[in-house]
Design an enzyme around this catalytic site. Structure first.
Site, PDB file in Angstrom:
ATOM      1  N   ASN A  20       7.674   8.215 -13.229  1.00  0.00           N
ATOM      2  CA  ASN A  20       6.541   7.578 -13.917  1.00  0.00           C
ATOM      3  C   ASN A  20       5.859   6.542 -13.024  1.00  0.00           C
ATOM      4  O   ASN A  20       5.413   5.500 -13.494  1.00  0.00           O
ATOM      5  CB  ASN A  20       6.974   6.959 -15.252  1.00  0.00           C
ATOM      6  CG  ASN A  20       7.976   5.821 -15.106  1.00  0.00           C
ATOM      7  OD1 ASN A  20       8.543   5.604 -14.039  1.00  0.00           O
ATOM      8  ND2 ASN A  20       8.206   5.089 -16.181  1.00  0.00           N
ATOM      9  N   ARG A  49       2.548   9.606  -2.039  1.00  0.00           N
ATOM     10  CA  ARG A  49       2.793   8.873  -0.788  1.00  0.00           C
ATOM     11  C   ARG A  49       4.275   8.871  -0.428  1.00  0.00           C
ATOM     12  O   ARG A  49       4.638   8.861   0.751  1.00  0.00           O
ATOM     13  CB  ARG A  49       2.271   7.439  -0.922  1.00  0.00           C
ATOM     14  CG  ARG A  49       0.746   7.349  -0.986  1.00  0.00           C
ATOM     15  CD  ARG A  49       0.253   5.936  -0.745  1.00  0.00           C
ATOM     16  NE  ARG A  49       0.659   5.001  -1.789  1.00  0.00           N
ATOM     17  CZ  ARG A  49      -0.038   4.790  -2.902  1.00  0.00           C
ATOM     18  NH1 ARG A  49      -1.152   5.471  -3.140  1.00  0.00           N
ATOM     19  NH2 ARG A  49       0.375   3.903  -3.797  1.00  0.00           N
ATOM     20  N   ASP A 108       5.395   3.788 -24.973  1.00  0.00           N
ATOM     21  CA  ASP A 108       6.490   4.222 -24.101  1.00  0.00           C
ATOM     22  C   ASP A 108       7.400   5.214 -24.810  1.00  0.00           C
ATOM     23  O   ASP A 108       7.762   6.258 -24.252  1.00  0.00           O
ATOM     24  CB  ASP A 108       7.314   3.004 -23.659  1.00  0.00           C
ATOM     25  CG  ASP A 108       6.608   2.181 -22.604  1.00  0.00           C
ATOM     26  OD1 ASP A 108       6.201   2.759 -21.592  1.00  0.00           O
ATOM     27  OD2 ASP A 108       6.475   0.967 -22.800  1.00  0.00           O
ATOM     28  N   ARG A 127      16.416   1.103  -6.707  1.00  0.00           N
ATOM     29  CA  ARG A 127      16.295   0.349  -5.463  1.00  0.00           C
ATOM     30  C   ARG A 127      17.608  -0.391  -5.186  1.00  0.00           C
ATOM     31  O   ARG A 127      18.187  -0.965  -6.108  1.00  0.00           O
ATOM     32  CB  ARG A 127      15.181  -0.697  -5.551  1.00  0.00           C
ATOM     33  CG  ARG A 127      13.785  -0.145  -5.755  1.00  0.00           C
ATOM     34  CD  ARG A 127      12.802  -1.311  -5.804  1.00  0.00           C
ATOM     35  NE  ARG A 127      11.435  -0.884  -6.030  1.00  0.00           N
ATOM     36  CZ  ARG A 127      10.882  -0.778  -7.231  1.00  0.00           C
ATOM     37  NH1 ARG A 127      11.591  -1.065  -8.310  1.00  0.00           N
ATOM     38  NH2 ARG A 127       9.639  -0.383  -7.364  1.00  0.00           N
TER      39      ARG A 127
END
Length: 385
Positions: free
Chosen positions: A102, A110, A175, A42
């Protein structure tokens, strides 16, 4: 230093849409094997792991955790809600060999970058997906976080002593093992693609990885009438293994003893044994706490070095319990070359290297983790984004 052109995955392009630990760990392993990894972040905030602190230690404004797991990658800042940036990602995916994501189930659909969509963009793409608990079922919308997955997996009843509460592993094992599992599948799919030219979808989850991690003890549980794990009273190291297996306190520290016939150990240590302990190995489990108490009381009388001097020549499987300063300065560790220095961050970063060798050489990476969008301009120019 590994020659990048000779690395097994040299020439492969990985687009990493994942964040936190599991997906980035998988991408890290591919990078160590020679793949080029472009991390999609981002703008401004980047991967949330940048601010996920293991302690209050940071490097250049980012957590040490981010630096440990994102070294050697390139950062392309994209807003996946922006049509232009979505188009840019689409063009990048068309050129990629592997994509890793993930997101929670439903999110990637979406966004329009689910497997069914991107396979039409790039039929040769190998697509890796990690979720918390699978793609459907009653837990599908639950947060896929390591501690939560450990709690649901049964793993927390295997560590600690009998009187302890459930004990989580002191590492993000869900993880890490999910990432390692994904890498296995991605490499297999890449081999198949080399034969058939066809890409594929590889899926795993934190829960699946933890269940597989427990395959040995779960198989016992499933075939012994459903008996639950029984942790030893103290110094427990394995819920299903008999005495002497466990952790013992010596006069000046700690040591462990692994699988070993009880009579052999007892005779060496000068311990009294009941006759049935000599005749029936099954009693080493049924009477585990009593036997281990005898051993513990004896070991507490002498320092660790004395016991190792007795045990090791007799081929008793034992070892000192070392802390990190002990480990990091020991020749048994230093000779492996498992640490590396990354140059070019806000300050130099020392971290671990890949835990394997290719053709006798351990892959090393001198490049630190990227700043948010550090490579955006170069990547956009290179791929015409």
């Amino acid at each position: 230093m590994t020659d990048p052109d000779s690395a097994p995955l040299s020439g492969l392009l990985v687009v990493d849409l994942s964040q936190f630990l599991a997906g980035p760990y998988a991408a890290l392993r591919l990078m160590d094997l020679g793949a080029r990894v472009i991390k999609i972040e981002r703008p401004e905030t980047g991967d949330l792991t940048r601010s996920l602190y293991l302690t209050d230690t940071e490097i250049g404004g980012d957590s040490t955790l981010f630096h440990a797991i994102n070294r050697g990658k390139e950062s392309l800042a994209l807003d996946l809600k922006d049509p232009g940036d979505r188009a840019a990602l689409t063009r990048l995916i068309a050129r990629a060999d592997v994509l890793i994501q993930n997101f929670r189930p439903g999110v990637i659909e979406r966004l329009g970058f689910d497997w069914q969509t991107v396979r039409r963009i790039n039929p040769r793409l190998v697509y890796g997906s990690i979720s918390g608990y699978g793609e459907d079922g009653p837990w599908v919308d639950r947060p896929g976080q390591d501690l939560l997955a450990q709690a649901r997996s049964g793993l927390m009843w295997l560590s600690g002593d009998a009187s302890d509460a459930p004990v989580p592993m002191g590492l993000a094992v869900a993880d890490m093992f999910a990432g390692a599992t994904l890498v296995q599948g991605l490499l297999a799919a890449l081999v198949r693609r080399g034969v058939t030219g066809r890409g594929g979808l590889v899926q795993t989850s934190l829960l699946e990885a933890l269940v597989d991690l427990q395959f040995e003890v779960l198989t016992t549980h499933l075939n012994d009438g459903g008996r639950r794990p029984m942790r030893a009273a103290r110094g427990s190291a394995h819920a299903y293994l008999s005495a002497p297996y466990g952790v013992y306190r010596a006069a000046d520290g700690w040591l462990v003893i692994a699988m070993m016939p009880v009579p052999r150990l007892a005779d060496l240590m000068g311990l009294p044994l009941e006759e049935r302990w000599r005749d029936d190995p099954r009693t080493w489990f049924t009477d585990r706490d009593r036997i281990r108490s005898l051993i513990a009381a004896k070991i507490a009388q002498r320092p660790v070095a004395d016991w190792l001097a007795l045990f090791e020549p007799a081929d008793i499987w034992s070892a000192p319990v070392m802390d990190w300063p002990d480990l990091l300065t020991h020749p048994g560790f230093t000779g492996l070359g498992l640490l590396q220095d990354l140059r070019g961050a806000a300050r130099d970063v020392t971290t671990t290297a890949a835990p394997l060798r290719i053709d006798g050489v351990r892959p090393h990476c001198a490049t630190p983790s990227p700043r948010i969008g550090q490579h955006s301009a170069a990547i956009r120019a290179e791929f015409g984004l």
